[in-house]
Design a protein around this motif. Structure first.
Motif, PDB file in Angstrom:
ATOM      1  N   PHE A 143      -0.786   1.312  11.122  1.00  0.00           N
ATOM      2  CA  PHE A 143       0.580   1.843  11.127  1.00  0.00           C
ATOM      3  C   PHE A 143       0.836   2.661  12.389  1.00  0.00           C
ATOM      4  O   PHE A 143       1.852   2.533  13.057  1.00  0.00           O
ATOM      5  CB  PHE A 143       0.821   2.707   9.881  1.00  0.00           C
ATOM      6  CG  PHE A 143       0.533   1.977   8.599  1.00  0.00           C
ATOM      7  CD1 PHE A 143       1.264   0.860   8.253  1.00  0.00           C
ATOM      8  CD2 PHE A 143      -0.488   2.393   7.759  1.00  0.00           C
ATOM      9  CE1 PHE A 143       0.994   0.169   7.083  1.00  0.00           C
ATOM     10  CE2 PHE A 143      -0.755   1.713   6.583  1.00  0.00           C
ATOM     11  CZ  PHE A 143      -0.026   0.605   6.236  1.00  0.00           C
ATOM     12  N   PHE A 152       8.797  -4.003   1.579  1.00  0.00           N
ATOM     13  CA  PHE A 152       8.286  -5.002   2.513  1.00  0.00           C
ATOM     14  C   PHE A 152       8.540  -6.439   2.106  1.00  0.00           C
ATOM     15  O   PHE A 152       8.541  -6.781   0.933  1.00  0.00           O
ATOM     16  CB  PHE A 152       6.775  -4.807   2.689  1.00  0.00           C
ATOM     17  CG  PHE A 152       6.418  -3.375   2.975  1.00  0.00           C
ATOM     18  CD1 PHE A 152       6.869  -2.753   4.140  1.00  0.00           C
ATOM     19  CD2 PHE A 152       5.684  -2.630   2.075  1.00  0.00           C
ATOM     20  CE1 PHE A 152       6.575  -1.422   4.399  1.00  0.00           C
ATOM     21  CE2 PHE A 152       5.380  -1.297   2.322  1.00  0.00           C
ATOM     22  CZ  PHE A 152       5.828  -0.689   3.493  1.00  0.00           C
ATOM     23  N   TYR A 192      -4.410  -1.565   0.643  1.00  0.00           N
ATOM     24  CA  TYR A 192      -3.814  -0.516   1.473  1.00  0.00           C
ATOM     25  C   TYR A 192      -4.924   0.136   2.307  1.00  0.00           C
ATOM     26  O   TYR A 192      -6.040   0.348   1.824  1.00  0.00           O
ATOM     27  CB  TYR A 192      -3.127   0.507   0.562  1.00  0.00           C
ATOM     28  CG  TYR A 192      -2.390   1.568   1.332  1.00  0.00           C
ATOM     29  CD1 TYR A 192      -1.315   1.225   2.141  1.00  0.00           C
ATOM     30  CD2 TYR A 192      -2.802   2.885   1.294  1.00  0.00           C
ATOM     31  CE1 TYR A 192      -0.666   2.193   2.878  1.00  0.00           C
ATOM     32  CE2 TYR A 192      -2.141   3.852   2.026  1.00  0.00           C
ATOM     33  CZ  TYR A 192      -1.080   3.501   2.812  1.00  0.00           C
ATOM     34  OH  TYR A 192      -0.437   4.456   3.544  1.00  0.00           O
ATOM     35  N   GLY A 239       7.546  -1.914  11.302  1.00  0.00           N
ATOM     36  CA  GLY A 239       6.130  -1.872  10.930  1.00  0.00           C
ATOM     37  C   GLY A 239       5.898  -0.856   9.827  1.00  0.00           C
ATOM     38  O   GLY A 239       6.058  -1.161   8.635  1.00  0.00           O
ATOM     39  N   GLN A 240       5.534   0.356  10.242  1.00  0.00           N
ATOM     40  CA  GLN A 240       5.258   1.434   9.280  1.00  0.00           C
ATOM     41  C   GLN A 240       6.422   1.566   8.285  1.00  0.00           C
ATOM     42  O   GLN A 240       7.588   1.567   8.676  1.00  0.00           O
ATOM     43  CB  GLN A 240       5.089   2.728  10.056  1.00  0.00           C
ATOM     44  CG  GLN A 240       4.452   3.855   9.290  1.00  0.00           C
ATOM     45  CD  GLN A 240       4.244   5.073  10.189  1.00  0.00           C
ATOM     46  OE1 GLN A 240       5.031   5.329  11.098  1.00  0.00           O
ATOM     47  NE2 GLN A 240       3.184   5.805   9.931  1.00  0.00           N
TER      48      GLN A 240
END
Ligand code: GLN
Length: 386
Positions: free
Chosen positions: A13, A314, A118, A29-30
């Motif tokens: 991230f 996401f 994760y 992204g993050q």
């Protein structure tokens, strides 16, 4: 230095956000929203900073927040939780996960993980002395099957680290999947550490089912929630844990020497927020679902094969139909040449990597999503070839 941390790269991230800054790219992204979050909840925090208590709150969390957590799950999921013995406030879900692993795992114990996982999970398992046993998941549906799960669970299994909805996959496991997990653990003493931070961020009328609602899991589970994801305030780092009293006693010992407490003013605001009417959470889901649909259409039109997203911030694309087999290289080209940052999903595997999936965050303003779509449109084939 401890090798587990010394040998780790910087998180994906941070790496992609830094590349986004270097290339002046749009950062999908993050995962963080680019709106400021519910104003009434933020006002409550501001008021509590000015007028309220700013010294140490109780180690287990403000009673009003622990009560609010129990009431929230009664109202939204019909669960019976005793706030005094089964709820603890943590400084974010990551602290809760670290604490749960430190409290349950003795060096040499096995911990079952699902990949993609994760990125914090595996290093924390290793640092607790756990030996990872990986169940591999694949697109497009990311389901786990009973046989693979049973093969990973053995007499030395101390914990199963589960994430539902699953980041980065964006899939949601239902009551049937949870029953498979419960059956696979029958006869085992393992604890289930269930990261449910995306519980409210589910789409198309789906409902999240907590491990706390499943017979055979309720009494062995540590459920983890996060105000950051419930209220789209990711920087707040206010999380909480729900667990049976005997487990909670040990979790509390880990928490007391990790962070001990969490800012009281933010706790006050979260307690207020958890009491908001169901319509608030419904509206939040609809808003995010519409953004998901918008990005989904744009990415498809640009030539990506878009995978379904049932929850989280996401949506993933599968690059395999474009002939791409290195998602990380693709993401580096996309940020440098097209000015859009995303996350390569291979970063969430430690073995047998899935290397064709890329994750985009849609919790952004429509202008931001449109600008990103415009930048990738016409560039996909070239980025895939390079
Ligand atoms: N949870 C965020 C995501 O999945 C990342 C948080 C972080 O950067 N550590 O994008």
């Amino acid at each position: 230095m401890n090798r587990i941390f010394a040998d780790l790269p910087t998180t994906i991230f941070e790496e992609m956000s830094a590349l986004a800054r270097t290339h002046d790219a749009i950062n999908l992204g993050q995962g963080f929203p680019d709106d400021p979050g519910p104003e009434d909840v933020r006002q409550k925090a501001a008021q509590a900073v000015v007028d309220g208590w700013n010294q140490y709150p109780p180690m287990m969390g403000l009673p009003e927040l622990r009560d609010a957590v129990a009431r929230h799950y009664k109202a939204h999921q019909g669960l019976d939780i005793d706030p005094a013995s089964e709820v603890m406030v943590t400084s974010g879900a990551t602290e809760a996960i670290a604490g749960a692993l430190l409290a349950t795992v003795t060096p040499g114990d096995e911990v079952v993980l699902f990949e993609p996982a994760y990125d914090a999970y595996l290093p924390l398992v290793r640092r607790a002395g756990g030996i990872p046993r990986i169940v591999r998941l694949s697109p497009p549906d990311w389901r786990f099957d009973a046989a693979a799960l049973r093969a990973a669970i053995g007499p030395r299994t101390r914990a199963v680290l589960f994430n539902n909805p699953l980041n980065p996959a964006g899939c949601l496991y239902d009551a049937g999947d949870l029953a498979v997990l419960a059956a696979a653990l029958d006869g085992s003493e393992a604890v289930v550490i269930s990261d449910e931070v995306w519980e409210h961020v589910v789409f198309d009328g789906r409902r999240h089912v907590s491990v706390l609602a499943v017979p055979g899991l309720r009494e062995r589970s540590v459920k983890i929630g996060s105000a950051g994801k419930i209220f789209n305030l990711t920087g707040w780092k206010v999380g909480f844990v729900v667990a049976p009293p005997a487990v909670m006693r040990v979790l509390a010992k880990a928490h007391q020497f990790i962070t001990f407490t969490t800012p009281p003013n933010l706790q006050t605001a979260v307690a207020y927020g958890l009491g908001k009417p169901a319509a608030h959470f419904e509206a939040m889901r609809h808003d995010l679902q519409a953004r998901r649909d918008h990005l989904q259409k744009g990415l498809s039109a640009a030539g990506f094969s878009v995978l379904p997203s049932a929850g989280t911030y996401f949506i993933n694309v599968d690059l395999a139909p474009l002939g791409v087999s290195d998602d990380a290289a693709f993401c580096r080209r996309m940020v440098a040449q097209a000015g859009v940052a995303a996350i390569p999903v291979s970063a969430f595997y430690s073995q047998d990597h899935q290397r064709s999936v890329v994750r985009f965050c849609f919790a952004k303003k429509y202008e931001t999503l449109d600008a990103a779509i415009e930048r990738v449109s016409g560039a996909v084939a070239r980025l895939a070839r390079a």
